[in-house]
Design an enzyme around this catalytic site. Sequence first.
Site, PDB file in Angstrom:
ATOM      1  N   HIS A  37      38.069  34.734  32.883  1.00 38.52           N
ATOM      2  CA  HIS A  37      36.812  34.236  32.303  1.00 38.52           C
ATOM      3  C   HIS A  37      36.787  32.733  32.077  1.00 38.52           C
ATOM      4  O   HIS A  37      35.776  32.182  31.659  1.00 38.52           O
ATOM      5  CB  HIS A  37      36.508  34.939  30.985  1.00 38.52           C
ATOM      6  CG  HIS A  37      37.399  34.476  29.862  1.00 38.52           C
ATOM      7  ND1 HIS A  37      38.673  34.942  29.689  1.00 38.52           N
ATOM      8  CD2 HIS A  37      37.206  33.555  28.897  1.00 38.52           C
ATOM      9  CE1 HIS A  37      39.216  34.346  28.659  1.00 38.52           C
ATOM     10  NE2 HIS A  37      38.359  33.488  28.146  1.00 38.52           N
TER      11      HIS A  37
HETATM   12  C1  UD1 Z   1      34.850  31.906  24.477  1.00 42.33           C
HETATM   13  C2  UD1 Z   1      35.862  30.837  24.109  1.00 42.33           C
HETATM   14  C3  UD1 Z   1      37.165  31.106  24.853  1.00 42.33           C
HETATM   15  C4  UD1 Z   1      37.643  32.511  24.656  1.00 42.33           C
HETATM   16  C5  UD1 Z   1      36.541  33.471  25.068  1.00 42.33           C
HETATM   17  C6  UD1 Z   1      36.972  34.916  24.902  1.00 42.33           C
HETATM   18  C7  UD1 Z   1      34.947  28.598  23.616  1.00 42.33           C
HETATM   19  C8  UD1 Z   1      34.839  27.222  24.126  1.00 42.33           C
HETATM   20  N1  UD1 Z   1      35.425  29.524  24.493  1.00 42.33           N
HETATM   21  O1  UD1 Z   1      34.552  31.711  25.853  1.00 42.33           O
HETATM   22  O2  UD1 Z   1      38.155  30.214  24.382  1.00 42.33           O
HETATM   23  O3  UD1 Z   1      38.812  32.738  25.423  1.00 42.33           O
HETATM   24  O4  UD1 Z   1      35.402  33.182  24.256  1.00 42.33           O
HETATM   25  O5  UD1 Z   1      36.067  35.831  25.350  1.00 42.33           O
HETATM   26  O6  UD1 Z   1      34.639  28.841  22.480  1.00 42.33           O
HETATM   27  N2  UD1 Z   1      28.142  36.159  26.626  1.00 42.33           N
HETATM   28  C9  UD1 Z   1      27.539  37.378  26.528  1.00 42.33           C
HETATM   29  N3  UD1 Z   1      27.743  38.088  25.390  1.00 42.33           N
HETATM   30  C10 UD1 Z   1      28.519  37.654  24.383  1.00 42.33           C
HETATM   31  C11 UD1 Z   1      29.120  36.396  24.498  1.00 42.33           C
HETATM   32  C12 UD1 Z   1      28.928  35.660  25.626  1.00 42.33           C
HETATM   33  O7  UD1 Z   1      26.823  37.813  27.417  1.00 42.33           O
HETATM   34  O8  UD1 Z   1      28.676  38.361  23.391  1.00 42.33           O
HETATM   35  C13 UD1 Z   1      27.954  35.372  27.858  1.00 42.33           C
HETATM   36  C14 UD1 Z   1      26.827  34.396  27.745  1.00 42.33           C
HETATM   37  O9  UD1 Z   1      26.187  34.323  28.978  1.00 42.33           O
HETATM   38  C15 UD1 Z   1      27.538  33.092  27.464  1.00 42.33           C
HETATM   39  C16 UD1 Z   1      28.824  33.273  28.244  1.00 42.33           C
HETATM   40  O10 UD1 Z   1      29.120  34.660  28.152  1.00 42.33           O
HETATM   41  O11 UD1 Z   1      26.807  31.984  27.858  1.00 42.33           O
HETATM   42  C17 UD1 Z   1      29.960  32.475  27.674  1.00 42.33           C
HETATM   43  O12 UD1 Z   1      30.136  32.776  26.290  1.00 42.33           O
HETATM   44  P1  UD1 Z   1      30.754  31.671  25.284  1.00 42.33           P
HETATM   45  O13 UD1 Z   1      30.951  32.250  23.938  1.00 42.33           O
HETATM   46  O14 UD1 Z   1      29.966  30.441  25.397  1.00 42.33           O
HETATM   47  O15 UD1 Z   1      32.153  31.364  25.916  1.00 42.33           O
HETATM   48  P2  UD1 Z   1      33.256  32.351  26.495  1.00 42.33           P
HETATM   49  O16 UD1 Z   1      33.330  32.110  27.948  1.00 42.33           O
HETATM   50  O17 UD1 Z   1      33.086  33.763  26.037  1.00 42.33           O
END
Ligand code: UD1
Length: 384
Positions: A219
């Site tokens: 991811h």
């Molecule tokens: C975040 C953390 C990362 C961690 C990861 C674990 C930061 C910078 N990154 O990354 O260190 O390893 O979480 O999972 O804080 N999304 C969903 N549902 C959710 C959450 C996210 O659909 O519940 C999707 C959204 O499209 C979002 C994307 O995932 O834009 C990324 O989510 P985000 O929380 O921004 O970062 P992660 O890649 O999950």
Amino acid sequence: MTHASVIAPVLCVVGARPNYMKMAPVLRAFDEHVPPVPWVLVHTGQHYDHAMNERLFSGLRLPTPQYNLEVGSGTHAVQTAEIMKRFEPLVDDIKPSCVLVVGDVNSTLACALVAVKKHVAVVHVEAGLRSGDRAMPEEINRILTDRISDRLYTTERSALDNLVAEGVDASWVSFAGNVMIDSLLSSKPLAVPPARTLGEHGIDATLIADGRYAVVTLHRPSNVDDPEQLRRLTAMLADAAKRLPLLFPIHPRTRANIERFGFGALLENPKIALLPPLGYLEMLGLMSNATVMITDSGGIQEETTALSVPCLTLRENTERPITAEQGTNTVVGSDQALFVRCLDDILATGGKRGCVPEYWDGAAAPRIVADLYDWLQSRLPADA
Ligand code: UD1
């Protein structure tokens, strides 16, 4: 001269999936401390999907947060700013003794920054890890959070050198061990058997009938946001699937990009089972019994070392060097030849044996709480 005995609540922050397994043992240790240490738990809402959220809470026995800031997704700037705006009034209301943050996600930095500007002490659990790669959002979060923290707890001894090199006072740092391994060890007896997990997600368990399989997680933005890199990695996975079945719980970011870039066909393979993000106990069951983990996660590098399961890390670096030096981890980047060589070695010999690092013993959280209690006591205004 005595100290007033009442400590204000510790305001504890979680935001994203890897925070939950770090916070759960700390909250239990607060309750079990004599006397108990009061705490309030806030969830920023950075992760909000059921699979990324509630299922993990229940599997970890993490209490329901008293507050949810419901920030959701956004660019880094928007997400960080939104967390800060919504967290600030809570700090005003609760008047905590300190704000305790874990790990390196955007919620960690955002809440630490609010606290320090309000002259509230910041406590960072999992301090001092460095990949040296500033293109990683987590690396920026780590450096800045540590720089504004007042009390820092480390998981491995090399973290102290990183902190001191950046100007942190060594007397603020305490080597406490790895709270994520506290969660792992206490939850291991409750892990869900792999065949049950597959059944629950409609996958025929005969896929892993011979007992050999790999579990894949991917991811990192550097791996999944760039089409060429994602294509390279999916091709490596298709190659691995010629050797053993792959179980691949897909992060929403990765699933969306595989669809967007049109790589779905590369994973349409009877030897690759795609799953939604799993609950903690399901993932623990899959990992504990895996032949090998293939991952770009930081936490999984540590969990596999604690479980003595070989791990191939699809990143160019690691902020957790002890997992490669002492544990079962090999950092292979996106070097296909190295990846295949390591995989073949694991299949032939079982791979690196490794040993469990110092203080990854299930008792890191009580060590943190004992130290933090004394530290908070020492900061109370003295009675006349
Ligand atoms: C975040 C953390 C990362 C961690 C990861 C674990 C930061 C910078 N990154 O990354 O260190 O390893 O979480 O999972 O804080 N999304 C969903 N549902 C959710 C959450 C996210 O659909 O519940 C999707 C959204 O499209 C979002 C994307 O995932 O834009 C990324 O989510 P985000 O929380 O921004 O970062 P992660 O890649 O999950």
